[in-house]
Design a protein around this motif. Structure first.
Motif, PDB file in Angstrom:
ATOM      1  N   VAL A   1       5.323   1.569   0.164  1.00 17.17           N
ATOM      2  CA  VAL A   1       5.607   1.689  -0.443  1.00 17.17           C
ATOM      3  C   VAL A   1       5.798   3.751  -0.738  1.00 17.17           C
ATOM      4  N   VAL A   2       7.013   3.708  -1.337  1.00 21.77           N
ATOM      5  CA  VAL A   2       6.927   5.366  -0.830  1.00 21.77           C
ATOM      6  C   VAL A   2       8.383   5.365  -1.673  1.00 21.77           C
TER       7      VAL A   2
ATOM      8  N   LEU B   1      -2.351  12.345   4.340  1.00 21.53           N
ATOM      9  CA  LEU B   1      -1.417  11.080   3.506  1.00 21.53           C
ATOM     10  C   LEU B   1      -0.318  10.019   4.754  1.00 21.53           C
ATOM     11  N   MET B   2       0.126  10.840   5.547  1.00 28.53           N
ATOM     12  CA  MET B   2       1.295  10.088   6.212  1.00 28.53           C
ATOM     13  C   MET B   2       0.330   9.498   7.447  1.00 28.53           C
ATOM     14  N   THR B   3      -1.057  10.442   8.354  1.00 26.41           N
ATOM     15  CA  THR B   3      -1.851   9.526   9.187  1.00 26.41           C
ATOM     16  C   THR B   3      -2.342   8.503   8.687  1.00 26.41           C
ATOM     17  N   ASN B   4      -2.485   8.502   7.164  1.00 24.59           N
ATOM     18  CA  ASN B   4      -3.676   7.664   6.796  1.00 24.59           C
ATOM     19  C   ASN B   4      -2.474   6.372   7.098  1.00 24.59           C
ATOM     20  N   MET B   5      -1.183   5.983   6.526  1.00 24.82           N
ATOM     21  CA  MET B   5      -0.398   5.646   6.089  1.00 24.82           C
ATOM     22  C   MET B   5       0.249   4.541   7.673  1.00 24.82           C
TER      23      MET B   5
ATOM     24  N   GLN C   1       5.239  -5.270   9.499  1.00 25.30           N
ATOM     25  CA  GLN C   1       5.193  -4.277   8.825  1.00 25.30           C
ATOM     26  C   GLN C   1       6.663  -3.757   8.550  1.00 25.30           C
ATOM     27  N   MET C   2       6.579  -3.146   6.940  1.00 25.42           N
ATOM     28  CA  MET C   2       7.975  -2.791   6.942  1.00 25.42           C
ATOM     29  C   MET C   2       8.127  -1.626   5.535  1.00 25.42           C
ATOM     30  N   ALA C   3       8.619  -0.922   5.182  1.00 22.39           N
ATOM     31  CA  ALA C   3       8.444  -0.019   3.994  1.00 22.39           C
ATOM     32  C   ALA C   3      10.097   0.244   3.034  1.00 22.39           C
TER      33      ALA C   3
ATOM     34  N   HIS D   1       0.644  -1.269   0.240  1.00 25.27           N
ATOM     35  CA  HIS D   1      -0.257  -0.031  -0.051  1.00 25.27           C
ATOM     36  C   HIS D   1       0.928   0.744  -0.098  1.00 25.27           C
ATOM     37  N   GLY D   2       0.137   2.484  -0.402  1.00 25.24           N
ATOM     38  CA  GLY D   2       0.897   3.353  -0.103  1.00 25.24           C
ATOM     39  C   GLY D   2       0.454   4.367  -1.072  1.00 25.24           C
ATOM     40  N   PRO D   3       1.172   5.840  -1.107  1.00 25.36           N
ATOM     41  CA  PRO D   3       0.398   6.633  -2.058  1.00 25.36           C
ATOM     42  C   PRO D   3       0.705   6.615  -3.885  1.00 25.36           C
ATOM     43  N   THR D   4      -0.518   7.144  -4.420  1.00 26.71           N
ATOM     44  CA  THR D   4      -0.459   6.747  -5.873  1.00 26.71           C
ATOM     45  C   THR D   4       0.804   7.213  -6.652  1.00 26.71           C
ATOM     46  N   GLY D   5       1.168   6.503  -7.308  1.00 21.12           N
ATOM     47  CA  GLY D   5       2.392   6.664  -8.486  1.00 21.12           C
ATOM     48  C   GLY D   5       3.585   6.226  -8.131  1.00 21.12           C
ATOM     49  N   HIS D   6       4.153   5.709  -6.625  1.00 17.70           N
ATOM     50  CA  HIS D   6       5.591   5.753  -5.906  1.00 17.70           C
ATOM     51  C   HIS D   6       5.989   4.475  -6.192  1.00 17.70           C
ATOM     52  N   GLY D   7       5.181   3.517  -7.480  1.00 21.49           N
ATOM     53  CA  GLY D   7       6.152   2.249  -7.297  1.00 21.49           C
ATOM     54  C   GLY D   7       4.979   1.078  -6.719  1.00 21.49           C
TER      55      GLY D   7
END
Ligand SMILES: Nc1nc2c(ncn2[C@@H]2O[C@H](COP(=O)(O)OP(=O)(O)OP(=O)(O)O)[C@@H](O)[C@H]2O)c(=O)[nH]1
Ligand SMILES: [Mg+2]
Length: 296
Positions: free
Chosen positions: A179-180, A192-196, A210-212, A61-67
């Motif tokens: 994924v960021v 967005l940070m709060t969502n994550m 969890q990992m990033a 999961h993560g923001p749109t378009g970050h890979g």
């Protein structure tokens, strides 16, 4: 004043690189890492799990378009030994390109056999247009069936055909990966940070590791673009990892910087080494979680 007693001014180093890698990378061990992944054994079927083969479910999961989708493609490419593009990635960053909740299995050798780990790709998080935090949590708990099209305006309801009322251990996520992009950490809104962070907290409550992964290290730092082996020397990349760690509450040793395959047409050993390091950790985390669940 005697010149001999004059203090020498120590200028701060302006180099974007540290002298030494702050995390050692076994750059020449790609074959060993590949062997580990290839040799990773499927779990024994669990009696009360309908005899279906247990595998590790890695939820991205993560923001749109970050890979996110590109990461799945990169792993697929490495394990297939040829360029693949199953998890479609988008070159135009705007609305989330991935809209459906999709499970990606990776073919292993003979036709019909798969690696004992799967990836779940999700729609990107984005203000008003992205996936809802609640839906990521539902996916994590195994309530979202494969093929569900995320709706940015409403959460999956319990009476929806795509709502899984009785998720088995196999349906649940066993590793949560955020994924960021290293080039855009500083552009992420507080919301967005709060969502994550909320998704991560829920995972903690469920005991899910969890990992990033920090993608786009080539875009973020020219020295890394010139030579991927500079990744753990890059002061910028280190700072982005620290910012992400502090913002999400994920320990630094669970954050892995990577470059995804995106424009290359030939294999790149250093790129693959970084991806394999992250993948190996995902497998270890997932295996521990599944084994713990089976014991309880
Ligand atoms: N240079 C570079 N480009 C990358 C990297 N990772 C992804 N990209 C590019 O970034 C763009 C977006 O990547 P996606 O994989 O579609 O991102 P996503 O997170 O799945 O996006 P959504 O599905 O829209 O949420 C694509 O053009 C990719 O080729 C990377 O590590 N380096
Ligand atoms: Mg995507």
């Amino acid at each position: 004043m005697n010149w001999m007693f004059q203090k020498r001014e120590v200028k701060p180093s302006s180099s974007p690189l540290l002298d030494k890698e702050w995390r050692p990378v076994p750059w020449n061990a790609k074959a060993e890492y590949l062997q580990f992944v290839r040799g990773f054994e499927p779990f024994q079927p669990h009696n009360d799990e309908k005899n279906e083969e247990q595998c590790i479910r890695i939820l991205l999961h993560g923001p749109t378009g970050h890979g996110k989708s590109s990461f799945i493609n990169s792993v697929d490419t490495i394990l297939q030994g040829r360029m693949t593009g199953r998890a479609l990635a988008d070159t135009i960053v705007g609305n989330s390109f991935t809209k459906k909740y999709t499970t990606y299995k990776i073919t292993k050798g003979a036709h019909g056999t798969f690696y004992p780990f799967v990836f779940n790709d999700t729609m990107g998080l984005e203000k008003d247009k992205g996936v809802l935090e609640e839906d990521i949590k539902l996916a994590m708990m195994g309530h979202v069936k494969d093929g569900y099209t995320f709706n940015p305006h409403s959460t999956l309801s319990t009476d929806d055909l795509y709502y899984n009322r009785n998720p088995s251990l196999n349906d649940k996520a066993h590793v949560l990966v955020c994924v960021v992009s290293a080039a855009r950490v500083h552009l992420l809104s507080q919301e967005l940070m709060t969502n994550m962070r909320n998704v991560r907290r829920e995972a903690s409550d469920l005991g899910i590791p969890q990992m990033a992964i920090l993608t786009n290290i080539d875009v973020a730092c020219p020295e890394v673009d010139a030579n991927l082996r500079n990744v753990y020397k890059s002061k910028f990349v280190k700072r982005q990892m620290e910012v992400l760690s502090a913002s999400l509450g994920i320990p630094l040793n669970c954050i892995f910087p990577v470059k995804n395959y995106h424009s290359e047409i030939a294999p790149n050993d250093d790129l693959e080494m970084l991806i394999l390091m992250a993948l190996k950790q995902m497998i270890h985390f997932g295996e521990d979680f599944v084994n713990d669940c089976k014991c309880t």
